[in-house]
Write a protein that holds these residues in place. Structure first.
Motif, PDB file in Angstrom:
ATOM      1  N   ARG A   1      -4.109   6.736  -3.053  1.00 63.04           N
ATOM      2  CA  ARG A   1      -3.010   6.044  -2.391  1.00 63.04           C
ATOM      3  C   ARG A   1      -1.676   6.300  -3.069  1.00 63.04           C
ATOM      4  O   ARG A   1      -0.614   6.212  -2.441  1.00 63.04           O
ATOM      5  N   ALA A   2      -1.676   6.666  -4.358  1.00 65.92           N
ATOM      6  CA  ALA A   2      -0.428   6.896  -5.086  1.00 65.92           C
ATOM      7  C   ALA A   2       0.392   8.048  -4.523  1.00 65.92           C
ATOM      8  O   ALA A   2       1.581   8.176  -4.832  1.00 65.92           O
TER       9      ALA A   2
ATOM     10  N   GLY B   1       1.390   8.295  -1.566  1.00 65.61           N
ATOM     11  CA  GLY B   1       2.461   7.629  -0.843  1.00 65.61           C
ATOM     12  C   GLY B   1       2.542   7.825   0.650  1.00 65.61           C
ATOM     13  O   GLY B   1       3.016   6.944   1.364  1.00 65.61           O
ATOM     14  N   SER B   2       2.111   8.961   1.175  1.00 70.73           N
ATOM     15  CA  SER B   2       2.183   9.215   2.609  1.00 70.73           C
ATOM     16  C   SER B   2       1.321  10.418   2.964  1.00 70.73           C
ATOM     17  O   SER B   2       0.930  11.207   2.090  1.00 70.73           O
TER      18      SER B   2
ATOM     19  N   GLN C   1       3.206  13.666   2.005  1.00 69.51           N
ATOM     20  CA  GLN C   1       3.170  14.016   0.588  1.00 69.51           C
ATOM     21  C   GLN C   1       1.764  14.384   0.143  1.00 69.51           C
ATOM     22  O   GLN C   1       1.588  15.256  -0.724  1.00 69.51           O
TER      23      GLN C   1
ATOM     24  N   TYR D   1      -3.554   8.583   5.128  1.00 73.73           N
ATOM     25  CA  TYR D   1      -3.092   9.824   4.499  1.00 73.73           C
ATOM     26  C   TYR D   1      -4.037  10.989   4.757  1.00 73.73           C
ATOM     27  O   TYR D   1      -3.627  12.147   4.704  1.00 73.73           O
TER      28      TYR D   1
ATOM     29  N   GLY E   1      -3.850  10.851  -8.522  1.00 76.58           N
ATOM     30  CA  GLY E   1      -3.372   9.558  -8.068  1.00 76.58           C
ATOM     31  C   GLY E   1      -4.476   8.617  -7.649  1.00 76.58           C
ATOM     32  O   GLY E   1      -4.281   7.762  -6.783  1.00 76.58           O
TER      33      GLY E   1
ATOM     34  N   ASP F   1       3.829  11.595 -14.038  1.00 78.36           N
ATOM     35  CA  ASP F   1       4.208  11.526 -12.633  1.00 78.36           C
ATOM     36  C   ASP F   1       3.529  12.651 -11.867  1.00 78.36           C
ATOM     37  O   ASP F   1       3.807  13.833 -12.103  1.00 78.36           O
TER      38      ASP F   1
END
Length: 312
Positions: A203-204, A206-207, A210, A237, A260, A299
């Motif tokens: 889920r990290a 984000g979309s 991405q 996603y 993520g 990141d």
């Protein structure tokens, strides 16, 4: 007595899940019959006839069996099972749908998702989302078993004279369900459950945009299948058939890259059998690092593009 192995196939060839389920079948004895059920299965049956330990291949052909409907397949299993001491099937969606029905009709318990054969009547299987293993002993005259294929190496096709192939009678279709249609997803990448390398996202990311922009180039560099956590699938996603975990698919690749993904128990249940696990997450305390062989803390929106670029 002989063991009956239910073959997963696409009509023209035997699937890898069958080769992995054959390994525990051989542990029960060296006399194996393979059932190839469907509609137009001659090519798959010919391949099954060359598998190690297989003494006979049974073919059952009917339109209802061609679509993998649970009720006619269960009726076929019930008709054949009394001649065998054990009936094994890979834990695919088709067999997870049909084998429990057959067990109920035969009034025996099903032994689900075995990870080891300890004796002809004793098996090991995971419970509590894979956090514990239990030993199950069955006194039933017929053992109906589904196999967690991620726990077994494939038994390869042998170069030997093929076993005889015999057609069996197909019971009358119970008529409790009707085939409406298929919707297939197509991809140029390896099949998720048999891929040597899997790149999964959580889920990290984000979309959906991405998820695809970051993971697909990395998967292309590695020749990998793409997976996803349940959270990523629920968020839209990734499609459902990419889900890895207790309620998704179990995988055991040589390399699993988790991007993520926090490492919830539900997800770990589906991938912790991977030989090498690489985790990329900004949270250094994430549970995924407890099972990872290598970890990158940072990141992911910076690390994944750098990793992709470094792979050339």
């Amino acid at each position: 007595m002989t063991t009956l192995l239910l073959a997963a196939h696409d009509g023209s060839s035997i699937k890898d899940a069958t080769l992995k389920a054959l390994t525990p079948a051989l542990a029960l004895g060296d006399d194996i019959h393979v059932l190839v059920a469907g509609d137009g299965v001659a090519a798959a049956a010919a391949e099954a006839a060359k598998l190690k330990g297989v003494s006979r291949v049974l073919t059952a052909e009917a339109p209802a069996l061609g679509h993998g409907l649970a009720e006619p397949l269960a009726a076929l299993i019930v008709a054949l099972a009394p001649a065998y001491s054990a009936v094994l099937a890979p834990a695919t969606s088709t067999f997870k749908n049909a084998v429990p029905r057959a067990a109920a009709l035969l009034d025996v318990m099903q032994i689900s998702d075995i990870t080891a054969v300890l004796a002809p009547d004793t098996f090991e299987r995971p419970t509590y989302a894979g956090n514990a293993l239990i030993t199950v002993r069955s006194t039933d005259p017929i053992k109906l078993i589904t196999v967690r294929t991620a726990s077994f190496r494939a038994t390869l096709v042998e170069d030997r004279p093929p076993a005889p192939i015999e057609a069996v009678a197909v019971p009358t279709d119970p008529g409790l369900s009707t085939f409406v249609g298929d919707v297939f997803s197509t991809a140029d990448r390896p099949e998720l459950t048999s891929a040597r390398v899997v790149v999964s996202g959580g889920r990290a990311l984000g979309s959906e945009e991405q998820f695809k922009a970051l993971l697909l180039p990395l998967a292309d560099r590695l020749g990998a299948a793409v997976g996803a956590s349940r959270a990523a699938v629920d968020a839209g996603y990734a499609p459902n058939d990419w889900q890895v975990g207790q309620t998704g698919k179990a995988v055991s690749p040589d390399l699993y890259v988790a991007v993520g993904i926090s490492g919830a128990i539900q997800h770990l249940a589906g991938m912790k059998d991977a030989k090498v696990i690489v985790a990329i997450n900004k949270d250094g305390e994430a549970p995924i690092f407890q099972v990872a062989d290598y970890g990158l803390v940072g990141d992911l929106f910076e690390l994944v593009p750098e990793l992709t670029k470094a792979l050339g």
